[in-house]
Design a protein around this motif. Sequence first.
Motif, short mmCIF file in Angstrom:
data_model
loop_
_atom_site.label_atom_id
_atom_site.label_comp_id
_atom_site.label_asym_id
_atom_site.label_seq_id
_atom_site.Cartn_x
_atom_site.Cartn_y
_atom_site.Cartn_z
N CYS A 83 0.82 -1.21 0.00
CA CYS A 83 0.00 0.00 0.00
C CYS A 83 0.85 1.26 0.00
O CYS A 83 2.02 1.23 0.40
CB CYS A 83 -0.90 0.02 1.24
N GLU A 84 0.24 2.34 -0.42
CA GLU A 84 0.87 3.65 -0.27
C GLU A 84 1.05 3.89 1.22
O GLU A 84 0.30 3.38 2.05
CB GLU A 84 -0.01 4.74 -0.88
N MET A 85 2.05 4.69 1.57
CA MET A 85 2.32 4.99 2.97
C MET A 85 1.07 5.51 3.68
O MET A 85 0.38 6.39 3.17
CB MET A 85 3.43 6.03 3.08
N GLY A 86 0.77 4.89 4.82
CA GLY A 86 -0.37 5.32 5.63
C GLY A 86 -1.74 4.89 5.14
O GLY A 86 -2.75 5.32 5.69
N GLN A 87 -1.81 4.03 4.12
CA GLN A 87 -3.10 3.67 3.53
C GLN A 87 -3.54 2.23 3.80
O GLN A 87 -4.61 1.83 3.34
CB GLN A 87 -3.05 3.90 2.01
N ALA A 88 -2.77 1.44 4.52
CA ALA A 88 -3.08 0.01 4.67
C ALA A 88 -4.45 -0.23 5.30
O ALA A 88 -5.21 -1.07 4.82
CB ALA A 88 -1.99 -0.69 5.47
N TYR A 89 -4.79 0.50 6.34
CA TYR A 89 -6.07 0.26 7.01
C TYR A 89 -7.24 0.71 6.13
O TYR A 89 -8.28 0.04 6.07
CB TYR A 89 -6.11 0.96 8.37
N ARG A 90 -7.07 1.80 5.44
CA ARG A 90 -8.12 2.27 4.53
C ARG A 90 -8.32 1.25 3.40
O ARG A 90 -9.45 0.92 3.04
CB ARG A 90 -7.74 3.63 3.96
N THR A 91 -7.22 0.77 2.84
CA THR A 91 -7.28 -0.22 1.76
C THR A 91 -7.93 -1.51 2.25
O THR A 91 -8.78 -2.09 1.56
CB THR A 91 -5.87 -0.49 1.20
N ALA A 92 -7.57 -1.95 3.44
CA ALA A 92 -8.14 -3.17 4.01
C ALA A 92 -9.65 -3.03 4.20
O ALA A 92 -10.41 -3.94 3.88
CB ALA A 92 -7.46 -3.50 5.33
N GLN A 93 -10.08 -1.90 4.71
CA GLN A 93 -11.52 -1.68 4.93
C GLN A 93 -12.29 -1.67 3.61
O GLN A 93 -13.36 -2.25 3.50
CB GLN A 93 -11.76 -0.38 5.69
N GLU A 94 -11.72 -1.01 2.62
CA GLU A 94 -12.36 -0.97 1.30
C GLU A 94 -12.46 -2.36 0.70
O GLU A 94 -13.49 -2.73 0.13
CB GLU A 94 -11.58 -0.03 0.38
N ALA A 95 -11.42 -3.17 0.83
CA ALA A 95 -11.45 -4.54 0.33
C ALA A 95 -12.54 -5.35 1.04
O ALA A 95 -13.31 -6.06 0.41
CB ALA A 95 -10.09 -5.21 0.51
N ALA A 96 -12.60 -5.23 2.36
CA ALA A 96 -13.59 -5.96 3.15
C ALA A 96 -15.02 -5.55 2.76
O ALA A 96 -15.93 -6.38 2.75
CB ALA A 96 -13.36 -5.74 4.64
N ASP A 97 -15.19 -4.29 2.45
CA ASP A 97 -16.52 -3.76 2.12
C ASP A 97 -16.97 -4.06 0.69
O ASP A 97 -18.17 -4.08 0.43
CB ASP A 97 -16.56 -2.24 2.32
N THR A 98 -16.03 -4.29 -0.22
CA THR A 98 -16.41 -4.33 -1.64
C THR A 98 -16.09 -5.62 -2.39
O THR A 98 -16.60 -5.81 -3.49
CB THR A 98 -15.76 -3.16 -2.41
#
Length: 85
Positions: free
Chosen positions: A10-25
């Motif tokens: 992931c881009e720096m600082g984006q891992a949790y946002r990316t993980a949440q988006e993956a879980a949601d979509t």
Amino acid sequence: MRAIFVQIKCEMGQAYRTAQEAADTIAELSELFSTSGQYDLLGKFYLDADQDTGLFVTQKIQKLPGVRDTYTLIAFNAFGGAKGL
């Protein structure tokens, strides 16, 4: 159904946002772990036998916000622990 594992950088600082988006979509997502090392996330996905792995990764995973790179592993067999070998 067949399992694939995708390591996601992931881009720096984006891992949790990316993980949440993956879980949601992503309906094919079974489990998603945060990891240390070269990649930030490890996802386990189940695809239908006729589903194109490359298309799935490029269209669903690599387009998630914050994804910088991916590395895909295709699984052949699942074993049930030491007694199952």
